[in-house]
Design a protein around this motif. Structure first.
Motif, PDB file in Angstrom:
ATOM      1  N   LEU A 150      14.859   7.743  -4.853  1.00 29.56           N
ATOM      2  CA  LEU A 150      15.103   6.944  -3.660  1.00 29.56           C
ATOM      3  C   LEU A 150      13.771   6.520  -3.033  1.00 29.56           C
ATOM      4  N   THR A 151      13.711   5.277  -2.582  1.00 28.51           N
ATOM      5  CA  THR A 151      12.496   4.812  -1.924  1.00 28.51           C
ATOM      6  C   THR A 151      12.815   3.643  -1.002  1.00 28.51           C
ATOM      7  N   GLU A 152      11.951   3.435  -0.014  1.00 32.45           N
ATOM      8  CA  GLU A 152      12.070   2.254   0.837  1.00 32.45           C
ATOM      9  C   GLU A 152      11.121   1.159   0.378  1.00 32.45           C
ATOM     10  N   TYR A 153      10.307   1.467  -0.640  1.00 33.43           N
ATOM     11  CA  TYR A 153       9.251   0.550  -1.043  1.00 33.43           C
ATOM     12  C   TYR A 153       9.664  -0.346  -2.205  1.00 33.43           C
ATOM     13  N   MET A 154       9.181  -1.584  -2.159  1.00 29.95           N
ATOM     14  CA  MET A 154       9.424  -2.549  -3.213  1.00 29.95           C
ATOM     15  C   MET A 154       8.528  -2.245  -4.413  1.00 29.95           C
ATOM     16  N   THR A 155       8.802  -2.921  -5.504  1.00 27.37           N
ATOM     17  CA  THR A 155       7.940  -2.807  -6.671  1.00 27.37           C
ATOM     18  C   THR A 155       6.530  -3.291  -6.326  1.00 27.37           C
ATOM     19  N   GLN A 156       5.580  -2.861  -7.163  1.00 24.28           N
ATOM     20  CA  GLN A 156       4.161  -3.217  -6.986  1.00 24.28           C
ATOM     21  C   GLN A 156       3.562  -2.595  -5.729  1.00 24.28           C
ATOM     22  N   THR A 157       4.221  -1.575  -5.204  1.00 17.29           N
ATOM     23  CA  THR A 157       3.685  -0.839  -4.053  1.00 17.29           C
ATOM     24  C   THR A 157       2.961   0.398  -4.557  1.00 17.29           C
ATOM     25  N   GLU A 158       1.704   0.504  -4.283  1.00 15.29           N
ATOM     26  CA  GLU A 158       0.918   1.639  -4.748  1.00 15.29           C
ATOM     27  C   GLU A 158       1.172   2.875  -3.873  1.00 15.29           C
ATOM     28  N   PRO A 159       1.084   4.068  -4.465  1.00 14.36           N
ATOM     29  CA  PRO A 159       1.309   5.307  -3.701  1.00 14.36           C
ATOM     30  C   PRO A 159       0.108   5.663  -2.826  1.00 14.36           C
ATOM     31  N   LEU A 160      -0.059   4.900  -1.764  1.00 12.03           N
ATOM     32  CA  LEU A 160      -1.180   5.117  -0.851  1.00 12.03           C
ATOM     33  C   LEU A 160      -0.885   6.291   0.089  1.00 12.03           C
TER      34      LEU A 160
END
Length: 370
Positions: free
Chosen positions: A202-212
């Motif tokens: 599960l995530t709220e982030y879209m693709t191409q989002t780096e794990p910052l």
């Protein structure tokens, strides 16, 4: 294409992943599509909106283009995009003031399971912490089988919780700090594959989002908000687990911690929370279940036994109670004990026979089947 999903994805881009701002716009206007329709008069809808927001909301071209690409990806990969209008959106999380307006989910677990527990802690767990997680999940499974285990798929306590949950037959969900086009850390990829079939990602982030780094802090609020309770297993004086626990407290959720040895660096966080009464001390699954007042296997059995005859009338229940005391009684004996006239009693026994509760025996005797 689901237009509400499309506009919700775009809205997250328009607000720069500012969850509180996105949620305010979403709730004020009722949908992401409505926000788009009012893009030129946001100030009229939200008078205290900053001038920069009012101006930024006018041009959605790039955000809509990016949303279209994301929609194509989730369709190809069979990913569920859960907006707040979706029945499958986590209800517990929906109650939080900074809930994401959209979640991307790949898995089979019910995010609105009856019981949901988050297990968090240090990425540098010791054998003591690993053993605590193993014993807790094993004992919890025996006493309360219907629990969804949530964590963050990170090193240490997180992955330990996921792995032991899988081994025990629990469904387990990992909340990610990046999009579903990658797995971080990559070393946990095999675990993630198993979780998709026995839990989910599960995530709220879209693709191409780096794990910052900031994404992990944001991720922690989902771990806290999706659960009934958060359990801390080993933590240094500072760490992500403590952040998750603090957020859980702000949400009004229960927080627990396992105590550790005095002076040990990865026990400091847990011991401090217990000392400050910001986490309840637990030493076992039994402690946890007692505090949460969750129904255990034994209590469920008793409950089922009490409900074996849920549709009986008071007179029928009176007959059953007599047969439970002494089974295989004759009609005349039951009539005397119950003070129910024979003609009425025969009719009641026939109804009980039709319900599959009793059966007639030789000599006018009735036998209770349960």
């Amino acid at each position: 294409m689901n237009e509400e999903t499309y506009y919700t994805i775009a809205l997250t881009r328009m607000t720069g992943f500012n969850a509180a701002m996105a949620l305010q716009l979403y709730q004020t206007l009722g949908s992401a599509q409505a926000v788009y329709e009012h893009r030129n008069d946001i100030g009229d809808v939200i008078p205290d909106a900053a001038p920069t927001l009012r101006e930024a909301m006018k041009n959605w071209d790039d955000a809509l283009h990016r949303a279209a690409a994301e929609m194509e990806f989730i369709t190809q990969k069979n990913i569920c995009a859960l907006t707040m209008q979706d029945d499958n959106y986590p209800q517990r999380l929906r109650e939080c003031p900074d809930a994401p307006i959209i979640l991307y989910y790949k898995g089979e677990a019910d995010l609105n399971a009856q019981y949901v527990v988050s297990i968090v802690g240090t990425r540098h767990c010791t054998s003591y912490g690993q053993d605590l997680v193993r014993r807790f999940i094993s004992d919890l499974r025996q006493q309360c089988p219907q629990v969804l285990i949530v964590s963050g798929l990170a090193y240490g306590i997180d992955i330990c919780a996921h792995r032991h949950a899988l081994e025990q037959g629990y469904e387990t969900v990992g909340v990610l700090a990046h999009g579903l086009d990658q797995i971080y850390p990559y070393r946990h990829r095999d675990d993630a594959v198993r979780m998709v079939k026995q839990g989910g990602l599960l995530t709220e982030y879209m693709t191409q989002t780096e794990p910052l780094p900031n994404n992990f802090r944001q991720r922690n609020r989902i771990v806290a908000g999706i659960s009934d309770a958060t359990i801390l297993v080993e933590s240094a004086a500072k760490g992500g687990g403590l952040i998750t626990c603090r957020i859980a407290q702000e949400y009004g959720r229960d927080v627990f911690a396992f105590p550790g040895s005095v002076g040990m660096p990865y026990s400091e966080g847990c011991n401090k929370m217990i000392r400050n009464n910001t986490a309840a001390l637990i030493t076992s699954a039994a402690d946890f279940l007692e505090t949460m007042r969750w129904q255990t296997v034994g209590e469920k059995k008793e409950s089922v036994e009490r409900q074996l005859f849920p549709d009986l009338t008071p007179e029928e229940q009176q007959i059953i109670s007599l047969l439970q005391q002494t089974n295989d009684q004759q009609v005349n004996t039951l009539s005397v004990k119950s003070n129910i006239p024979m003609s009425r009693l025969v009719a009641l026994l026939f109804q009980l026979e039709m319900k599959g509760v009793v059966k007639p025996m030789a000599g006018g005797t009735y036998h209770l089947l349960y």
